[in-house]
Design an enzyme around this catalytic site. Structure first.
Site, PDB file in Angstrom:
ATOM      1  CB  ALA A   1      10.274  27.099  -7.106  1.00 34.97           C
TER       2      ALA A   1
ATOM      3  N   GLY B   1      14.044  27.600 -10.712  1.00 34.72           N
ATOM      4  CA  GLY B   1      14.073  25.584 -10.554  1.00 34.72           C
ATOM      5  C   GLY B   1      14.071  25.613 -11.721  1.00 34.72           C
TER       6      GLY B   1
ATOM      7  CD  GLU C   1      18.228  25.026  -8.875  1.00 36.85           C
ATOM      8  OE1 GLU C   1      16.892  25.738  -7.726  1.00 36.85           O
ATOM      9  OE2 GLU C   1      18.576  25.363  -7.277  1.00 36.85           O
TER      10      GLU C   1
ATOM     11  CD  GLU D   1      17.071  30.456  -7.718  1.00 37.10           C
ATOM     12  OE1 GLU D   1      17.411  31.121  -8.601  1.00 37.10           O
ATOM     13  OE2 GLU D   1      15.848  29.915  -7.193  1.00 37.10           O
TER      14      GLU D   1
END
Ligand code: NAD
Length: 699
Positions: free
Chosen positions: A61, A102, A105, A125
């Site tokens: 992200a 991310g 993911e 994270e």
């Protein structure tokens, strides 16, 4: 475009293209969705490969988006992930370089994954006080097993793709490519192999359990608790992964989402995210554009092989840069080289360095007693005694011998870099490089910008700092620069606490409970109490009105300089570092109190912490307003890496912001009215007053 679209026969190739690491900001998400729709709409396309341009598949992200509406703006990451998972044509992730957060993911939502060997795979994270919030805690355990996945999620550490691919039963990677170069061809071939496979395999459909069930998760929580008492995220990662073992995938996702949203608003996560952004911002200098041509630095000379010179030299040897060490006497050179060897041996003994590295590094070192020998170095760093006359003589010599364009740096902690520069005919080439002790360990480097320091010199040393794995922060010229100028006020206030009723151990305990790596008195004992003594003597002449507690002088007058003399604010046993409360120091403090007519009072931990941290904050507000520091975040980074300020509090400025500057200013007013306070000390800096009055923050 943030994603490129190409057809390779009947396979569509989507290449994320958002340098430097293909972060999943809004524009990239829109581009992925557009490319995916195009591939799905094209009847000629049988399969889809997603890969990343440049050095990474995807770094995750975009952290800068986190606290803005853009993070949630559709298509958000959940939407992109759902679209990939629901694709009616097989989607294959071709992964190289780095895949994080991310990005991982996103890959887990694809039907197949192929990775290049050497790919760094991580869910980082937790380092931002969060957990993977786009299905990572639910999907990773399904492909790696609960234990391996939980280890990655709780530690945030990267693991190499080939290690993960070797885990028994794993389905994170269906294939490893032969090399990074062959990844794309192999991915396209793999996509053709599976083009007709139906039903499409989904990670969400895989089972997830641990044979010991609840007992295992309790065991992990018990292991984590002692080291995470100030950090909520690691334990909540365990809760989220446990939810993956429940019967319903979507219920697990909802649990992950709930926990993520809770963690996002914790002060700890806000603090860690602030530091993440601040650290990246620190390397940017407004009037030095990013493309500034750098001066080459292929060799370094260091003048002075004492405590600092020998430590500084190690940083360059570690980075493979040859170093020449210059001293006045052969014995001093021998001592310096022996110190370096000893430090390397200690690292080998701790398993932090491979034994063969010692010889490799020392082979890059040359020693000399003559200035003419160092003339061709690209960078020279002076680390001689802290004395203007000595430094002036050294810079005179350097000016005489060094080749044109060489960068001339001083490691001075207190002296005026402009005056040092004025001793040369080339002040534009002079800069301060303030390393912290021990220089081979401490991550902080204050880059001191003189009035005449050339932009390309600054740009070069900032880039070099990265190469030697330091975090550099630019400081203007002032007494003590950013860090030590603030710490002087912190230590003054710590002295006042002793006068009014505290013991050194009580103050240290309060600050260590707050999260500081070391309280002020243990820190002074480590650095040497004589340093502060010298500063106070200088202040007595330069600023005669400035008040100090008399106890620090009393401790120095009896030779208690700290660990190096076996006694300081604490007693030390020979060869040991354990700080033992000292009856002698307690008596000295009592005597000073009596002489000042002070009846000691009981002071609580909260007052101790606030007085010391606000002492830092008030001085920092001056530093910021004077332009000595470019940004409040830079000050936080200085305290994180130079002084052991707890990361989960985000640095002194961020901590003050979190409390609210109005409350900080009010508390300072209260402290000013304490019976024995120095009201001048608590005079709020104008910037602090203005921000407090207008409800604003530093950061
Ligand atoms: P030190 O006394 O350990 O080392 C200084 C060395 O310089 C000695 O080996 C000495 O022989 C050599 N030297 C003196 N004059 C010289 C000359 N004219 N030519 C060549 N060599 C000469 O001191 P240190 O603690 O390493 O400090 C060095 C510098 O680093 C000082 O400016 C100090 O303020 C700064 N500094 C020190 C610390 C610290 O914690 N010690 C931290 C940051 C910066």
């Amino acid at each position: 475009m943030h994603a490129d679209y190409q057809l390779h026969g009947d396979v569509a190739l989507i290449t994320l293209n958002n340098p430097p690491v293909n972060g999943l900001g809004y524009a990239t998400r829109v581009a992925i969705m557009g490319a995916l729709s195009r591939a799905l709409a094209d009847t000629a396309v049988q399969a889809i490969v997603i890969t990343g341009a440049g050095k990474a598949f995807c770094g995750g992200a975009d952290i800068r988006e986190f606290d803005t509406p853009a993070a949630l703006q559709e298509p958000n990451l959940h939407t992109v992930i759902a679209a990939l998972e629901q694709s009616t044509k097989p989607v294959l992730a071709a992964i190289h370089g780095t895949v994080m957060g991310g990005g991982l993911e996103l890959a887990l939502a694809c039907h197949y994954r192929i990775a290049a060997p050497g790919t760094q795979v991580a869910m980082p994270e937790v380092k931002l006080g969060l957990l993977p919030g786009a299905g990572g805690t639910q999907r990773l355990p399904r492909v790696l097993g609960v234990e391996a996945a939980l280890n990655m999620i709780v530690s945030g550490q990267a693991v190499a793709s080939e290690r993960l691919a070797a885990l028994p039963g794993q389905s994170l990677f269906q294939r490893l490519s032969g090399s990074a170069d062959s990844l794309l061809d192999e991915a396209l071939a793999f996509a053709r192999d599976v083009a007709a496979a139906r039903p499409l395999p989904l990670v969400r459909a895989l089972p997830c359990s641990h044979p010991q069930g609840e007992a295992y998760f309790q065991f992990v929580r018990n292991m984590l608790r002692p080291s995470t008492h100030n950090l909520p995220a690691p334990l909540q990662c365990v809760d989220a992964v446990q939810a993956a073992t429940g019967p319903d995938f979507d219920a697990g996702l909802a649990t992950e989402r709930r926990i993520f949203e809770r963690l996002m608003v914790t002060p700890q996560s806000r603090a860690l995210r602030h530091l993440f952004v601040a650290e990246r911002a620190a390397s940017k200098i407004a009037d030095v554009p990013p493309g500034t041509a750098l001066r080459p630095v292929a060799s370094v000379a260091i003048i002075g092989a004492g405590t600092m010179g020998s430590g500084i030299a190690m940083n360059f040897l570690n980075a493979g840069i040859p170093v020449q060490l210059l001293e006045l006497q052969p014995e001093a050179l021998e001592r310096g080289v022996a110190t370096m060897r000893r430090n390397y041996e200690a690292q080998i003994a701790k398993g932090k360095l491979k034994p063969e590295a010692l010889a490799q590094r020392m082979a890059l070192l040359r020693t000399t007693l003559h200035y003419d020998d160092v003339a061709q170095a690209d960078l020279v760093i002076e680390a001689v005694f802290e004395d203007m006359d000595v430094k002036a003589a050294v810079f005179g010599e350097l000016d005489r011998v060094m080749k044109t364009g060489a960068i001339l740096a001083s490691n001075t902690s207190t002296l005026d870099v402009n005056r040092i520069a004025a001793r040369t005919q080339r002040p534009q080439d002079v800069v301060g490089l303030h390393f912290f002790s021990p220089a081979h360990v401490m991550q902080l480097l204050e880059v001191v910008r003189g009035d005449k320091t050339a932009p390309d010199v600054l740009a070069t040393v900032m880039a070099l700092a990265k190469k030697i794995r330091k975090t550099a922060v630019v400081s203007g010229v002032c007494d003590g620069f950013i860090g030590n100028r603030m710490v002087e006020q912190y230590l003054r206030q710590a002295g006042f606490l002793l006068d009014e009723g505290c013991s050194p151990q009580q103050v240290d305990k309060a600050m260590e409970a707050f999260g500081m790596a070391m309280g002020p008195f243990r820190m002074s004992d480590l650095a040497g109490n004589d340093i502060g003594w010298a500063i106070r003597k200088r202040r007595a002449i330069e600023s005669p009105g400035m008040r100090y507690s008399p106890t620090a002088d009393a401790v120095c007058e009896v030779g208690r300089f700290g660990q190096k003399t076996g006694a300081g604010w604490y007693d030390y046993q020979p060869g040991k570092r354990d700080a033992i409360p000292s009856a002698g120091v307690a008596a000295a403090i009592d005597a000073c109190r009596s002489a000042m007519g002070i009846t000691p009072r009981k002071i609580g931990a909260q007052e101790i912490v606030q007085r010391l941290v606000f002492a830092l904050v008030n001085e920092a507000a001056h530093i910021l307003e004077e332009g000595i520091a470019m940004r409040a975040g830079d000050i936080d980074i200085v305290y994180l890496y130079g002084y052991g300020f707890p990361a989960f509090r985000g640095g002194p400025m961020r901590y003050a912001d979190e409390l609210g500057l109005f409350s900080v200013a009010q508390a300072m007013q209260r402290f000013a009215s304490n019976p024995h306070a120095d009201p001048a000390f608590w005079q709020p800096a104008p910037l602090l007053s203005r921000l407090a009055a207008s409800g604003k923050t530093f950061n």
